[in-house]
Design a protein around this motif. Structure first.
Motif, PDB file in Angstrom:
ATOM      1  N   HIS A 137       0.833  -1.209   0.000  1.00 24.49           N
ATOM      2  CA  HIS A 137       0.000   0.000   0.000  1.00 24.49           C
ATOM      3  C   HIS A 137       0.864   1.254   0.000  1.00 24.49           C
ATOM      4  N   LEU A 138       1.893   1.266   0.816  1.00 24.29           N
ATOM      5  CA  LEU A 138       2.778   2.429   0.868  1.00 24.29           C
ATOM      6  C   LEU A 138       3.458   2.664  -0.481  1.00 24.29           C
ATOM      7  N   GLN A 139       3.820   1.568  -1.137  1.00 22.18           N
ATOM      8  CA  GLN A 139       4.432   1.689  -2.468  1.00 22.18           C
ATOM      9  C   GLN A 139       3.439   2.257  -3.468  1.00 22.18           C
ATOM     10  N   TYR A 140       2.187   1.823  -3.338  1.00 21.80           N
ATOM     11  CA  TYR A 140       1.152   2.331  -4.236  1.00 21.80           C
ATOM     12  C   TYR A 140       0.945   3.837  -4.042  1.00 21.80           C
ATOM     13  N   ILE A 141       0.833   4.264  -2.778  1.00 21.89           N
ATOM     14  CA  ILE A 141       0.626   5.684  -2.488  1.00 21.89           C
ATOM     15  C   ILE A 141       1.809   6.509  -3.015  1.00 21.89           C
ATOM     16  N   ALA A 142       3.010   5.991  -2.834  1.00 18.89           N
ATOM     17  CA  ALA A 142       4.204   6.713  -3.291  1.00 18.89           C
ATOM     18  C   ALA A 142       4.258   6.831  -4.812  1.00 18.89           C
ATOM     19  N   SER A 143       3.592   5.883  -5.503  1.00 19.98           N
ATOM     20  CA  SER A 143       3.631   5.880  -6.964  1.00 19.98           C
ATOM     21  C   SER A 143       2.619   6.842  -7.591  1.00 19.98           C
ATOM     22  N   LEU A 144       1.710   7.389  -6.780  1.00 21.43           N
ATOM     23  CA  LEU A 144       0.677   8.269  -7.323  1.00 21.43           C
ATOM     24  C   LEU A 144       1.279   9.588  -7.801  1.00 21.43           C
ATOM     25  N   PRO A 145       0.753  10.125  -8.893  1.00 27.69           N
ATOM     26  CA  PRO A 145       1.232  11.444  -9.351  1.00 27.69           C
ATOM     27  C   PRO A 145       0.953  12.514  -8.306  1.00 27.69           C
ATOM     28  N   GLN A 146       1.714  13.561  -8.332  1.00 27.79           N
ATOM     29  CA  GLN A 146       1.652  14.615  -7.326  1.00 27.79           C
ATOM     30  C   GLN A 146       0.253  15.218  -7.191  1.00 27.79           C
ATOM     31  N   GLU A 147      -0.440  15.375  -8.311  1.00 29.17           N
ATOM     32  CA  GLU A 147      -1.761  16.003  -8.244  1.00 29.17           C
ATOM     33  C   GLU A 147      -2.774  15.145  -7.488  1.00 29.17           C
ATOM     34  N   LYS A 148      -2.618  13.800  -7.531  1.00 31.43           N
ATOM     35  CA  LYS A 148      -3.536  12.921  -6.807  1.00 31.43           C
ATOM     36  C   LYS A 148      -3.180  12.837  -5.330  1.00 31.43           C
ATOM     37  N   GLN A 149      -1.932  13.021  -4.987  1.00 31.04           N
ATOM     38  CA  GLN A 149      -1.523  12.949  -3.593  1.00 31.04           C
ATOM     39  C   GLN A 149      -2.096  14.106  -2.774  1.00 31.04           C
ATOM     40  N   LYS A 150      -2.528  15.152  -3.437  1.00 27.18           N
ATOM     41  CA  LYS A 150      -3.119  16.290  -2.735  1.00 27.18           C
ATOM     42  C   LYS A 150      -4.499  15.964  -2.162  1.00 27.18           C
ATOM     43  N   ASP A 151      -5.154  14.948  -2.723  1.00 24.39           N
ATOM     44  CA  ASP A 151      -6.533  14.623  -2.326  1.00 24.39           C
ATOM     45  C   ASP A 151      -6.625  13.390  -1.439  1.00 24.39           C
ATOM     46  N   LEU A 152      -5.534  12.976  -0.837  1.00 28.71           N
ATOM     47  CA  LEU A 152      -5.534  11.760  -0.029  1.00 28.71           C
ATOM     48  C   LEU A 152      -6.101  12.003   1.370  1.00 28.71           C
ATOM     49  N   TYR A 153      -6.507  10.907   2.027  1.00 27.34           N
ATOM     50  CA  TYR A 153      -6.970  10.944   3.416  1.00 27.34           C
ATOM     51  C   TYR A 153      -5.897  10.295   4.295  1.00 27.34           C
ATOM     52  N   PHE A 154      -6.078  10.411   5.615  1.00 25.04           N
ATOM     53  CA  PHE A 154      -5.058   9.903   6.532  1.00 25.04           C
ATOM     54  C   PHE A 154      -5.626   8.786   7.409  1.00 25.04           C
ATOM     55  N   ASN A 155      -4.869   7.675   7.509  1.00 24.34           N
ATOM     56  CA  ASN A 155      -5.232   6.556   8.382  1.00 24.34           C
ATOM     57  C   ASN A 155      -4.378   6.639   9.641  1.00 24.34           C
ATOM     58  N   ARG A 156      -5.035   6.901  10.774  1.00 20.03           N
ATOM     59  CA  ARG A 156      -4.305   7.113  12.023  1.00 20.03           C
ATOM     60  C   ARG A 156      -3.730   5.832  12.600  1.00 20.03           C
ATOM     61  N   TYR A 157      -4.336   4.679  12.285  1.00 17.73           N
ATOM     62  CA  TYR A 157      -3.861   3.416  12.838  1.00 17.73           C
ATOM     63  C   TYR A 157      -2.502   3.023  12.266  1.00 17.73           C
ATOM     64  N   HIS A 158      -2.329   3.262  10.985  1.00 19.28           N
ATOM     65  CA  HIS A 158      -1.078   2.874  10.331  1.00 19.28           C
ATOM     66  C   HIS A 158      -0.225   4.066   9.934  1.00 19.28           C
ATOM     67  N   ASN A 159      -0.672   5.258  10.331  1.00 23.10           N
ATOM     68  CA  ASN A 159       0.117   6.468  10.104  1.00 23.10           C
ATOM     69  C   ASN A 159       0.509   6.617   8.632  1.00 23.10           C
ATOM     70  N   CYS A 160      -0.507   6.454   7.773  1.00 21.59           N
ATOM     71  CA  CYS A 160      -0.235   6.526   6.340  1.00 21.59           C
ATOM     72  C   CYS A 160      -1.415   7.172   5.615  1.00 21.59           C
ATOM     73  N   PHE A 161      -1.187   7.572   4.380  1.00 18.67           N
ATOM     74  CA  PHE A 161      -2.243   8.146   3.560  1.00 18.67           C
ATOM     75  C   PHE A 161      -2.997   7.043   2.817  1.00 18.67           C
ATOM     76  N   VAL A 162      -4.271   7.300   2.542  1.00 18.59           N
ATOM     77  CA  VAL A 162      -5.135   6.354   1.820  1.00 18.59           C
ATOM     78  C   VAL A 162      -5.954   7.132   0.789  1.00 18.59           C
ATOM     79  N   ARG A 163      -6.539   6.415  -0.161  1.00 16.54           N
ATOM     80  CA  ARG A 163      -7.245   7.073  -1.255  1.00 16.54           C
ATOM     81  C   ARG A 163      -8.632   7.581  -0.870  1.00 16.54           C
ATOM     82  N   THR A 164      -9.339   6.846   0.005  1.00 20.75           N
ATOM     83  CA  THR A 164     -10.738   7.182   0.286  1.00 20.75           C
ATOM     84  C   THR A 164     -10.991   7.347   1.782  1.00 20.75           C
ATOM     85  N   ARG A 165     -12.080   8.035   2.097  1.00 21.15           N
ATOM     86  CA  ARG A 165     -12.460   8.238   3.496  1.00 21.15           C
ATOM     87  C   ARG A 165     -12.755   6.906   4.195  1.00 21.15           C
ATOM     88  N   GLN A 166     -13.291   5.930   3.452  1.00 21.50           N
ATOM     89  CA  GLN A 166     -13.645   4.640   4.057  1.00 21.50           C
ATOM     90  C   GLN A 166     -12.425   3.857   4.535  1.00 21.50           C
TER      91      GLN A 166
END
Length: 359
Positions: free
Chosen positions: A301-330
């Protein structure tokens, strides 16, 4: 609401996994409507390696095969499975799912080549019970065989295609599941990553198969094992944390292994005591293997998030359990717990999970 979340988090730090030696046509130890999900791969009718097993339940099957009555044997073998499916219906609660991996059979009897459509028999049976059939999955099992054709070779009007896929049939009992307030919290923790969803909910899975040979003294020489990824995906797709999953053809315990890795309870049933004992031992020694799988999910998952283009990384959400960004609120409440230890008691394994967030 904070207190509810706290209690749930503590209670879901443990799952139980039972291993029963029993005939799944009569699951006396399992109560009515006590199972949330069934994931299994039964012996396939009209596959020669299962002839002896099916004939042990109905000796007429052996007679039919000897005298070349292929379709009669096919019907009787499926009748044996129907008894298991009826018992599965009894123990499954309303709103629960049944996921069955089954392949059709091709066989020559009395010099007559024929395909026996096992998946159609399963579909017809569950529809007759009033189940809703959901879109199925074609599991493509890649083959390295150099010759893909069978029959007459290069000449037309006599060859037939090589079968390289099996079905994963998915049924829902009664109406859609209604989640209690407590279950809604567990459901949020049970979310999967956006990129996993896109692969898992495709109708074509390409997963390498696993060996069905077995070398357990005093037991049958074959098992109906599927690779770990098959039940692991299904358990994550059709149940939530703390649910109980049944495999009535438990074999070497792959479904239980998947449940342990996904923080679900499980019951594995096999008619062969040797397989039950081997499954129990295999799952009891799986801490490191399962923790590696969980860590790989997070790493991918971390590799996937890192591979996203810069414009998509601006719209990410945050998962507090794993201290990482995710694509959707769910995905913000998604929580993958690693395993602390597995305790043995009788025919039951108790799995204890780490809760790094609470610490």
């Amino acid at each position: 609401m904070t207190n509810v979340v706290r209690v749930l988090s503590l209670s879901l730090k443990m799952t139980t996994h039972r291993f029963l030696t029993a005939d799944s046509r009569k699951l006396a130890e399992i109560g009515d409507s006590s199972i949330n999900l069934i994931v299994t791969s039964p012996p396939y009718p009209m596959i020669a390696m299962w002839d002896e097993l099916f004939s042990s339940f109905d000796p007429q099957i052996s007679e039919d095969l000897i005298y070349g009555a292929g379709m009669a044997a096919f019907e009787r073998m499926n009748d044996v499975l129907f008894d298991v499916w009826r018992e599965c219906d009894r123990v499954l609660y309303d709103g629960g799912f049944v996921c069955i991996n089954i392949g059709d059979a091709v066989r020559t009897i009395n010099d007559r080549f024929c395909m026996y459509p096992n998946h159609e028999k399963v579909i017809s049976f569950f529809l007759s019970l009033g189940y809703t059939m959901l879109p199925d999955i074609h599991w493509c099992k890649p083959s390295n065989a150099p010759n893909k054709f069978m029959g007459s070779g290069m000449y037309p009007a006599g060859a037939y295609v090589t079968y390289e896929h099996e079905y994963i049939l998915i049924f829902r009992k009664e109406n859609k599941r209604v989640f209690s307030e407590a279950e809604k919290v567990r459901r949020k923790h049970s979310a999967y990553f956006w990129e996993e969803r896109n692969v898992w909910f495709s109708d074509l899975w390409e997963i390498k198969g696993t060996s069905q040979k077995a070398s357990i003294k005093g037991s049958r020489s074959r098992n109906a094992s599927f690779p770990f990824d098959v039940p692991y995906r299904l358990v994550n797709m059709y149940s939530i944390e703390g649910d109980t999953v049944l495999d009535p053809f438990g074999g070497l315990g792959t479904t239980s292994l998947a449940c342990m890795g996904a923080n679900r309870n499980s019951i594995s049933v096999d008619i062969d005591e040797g397989f039950t004992e081997q499954a129990y031992k295999r799952v009891s020694e799986s801490v490191d293997v399962l923790n590696d799988i969980i860590e790989q999910r997070l790493c991918k998952h971390l590799q996937y998030i890192a591979s996203l283009p810069q414009e998509k990384q601006k719209d990410l959400y945050f998962n507090r359990y794993h201290n990482c960004f995710v694509r959707t609120r769910q995905e913000t409440e998604l929580y993958l717990r690693t395993i602390q230890s597995i305790q043995n008691k009788g025919n039951i394994l108790t799995c204890l999970y780490n809760d790094e967030f609470e610490r």
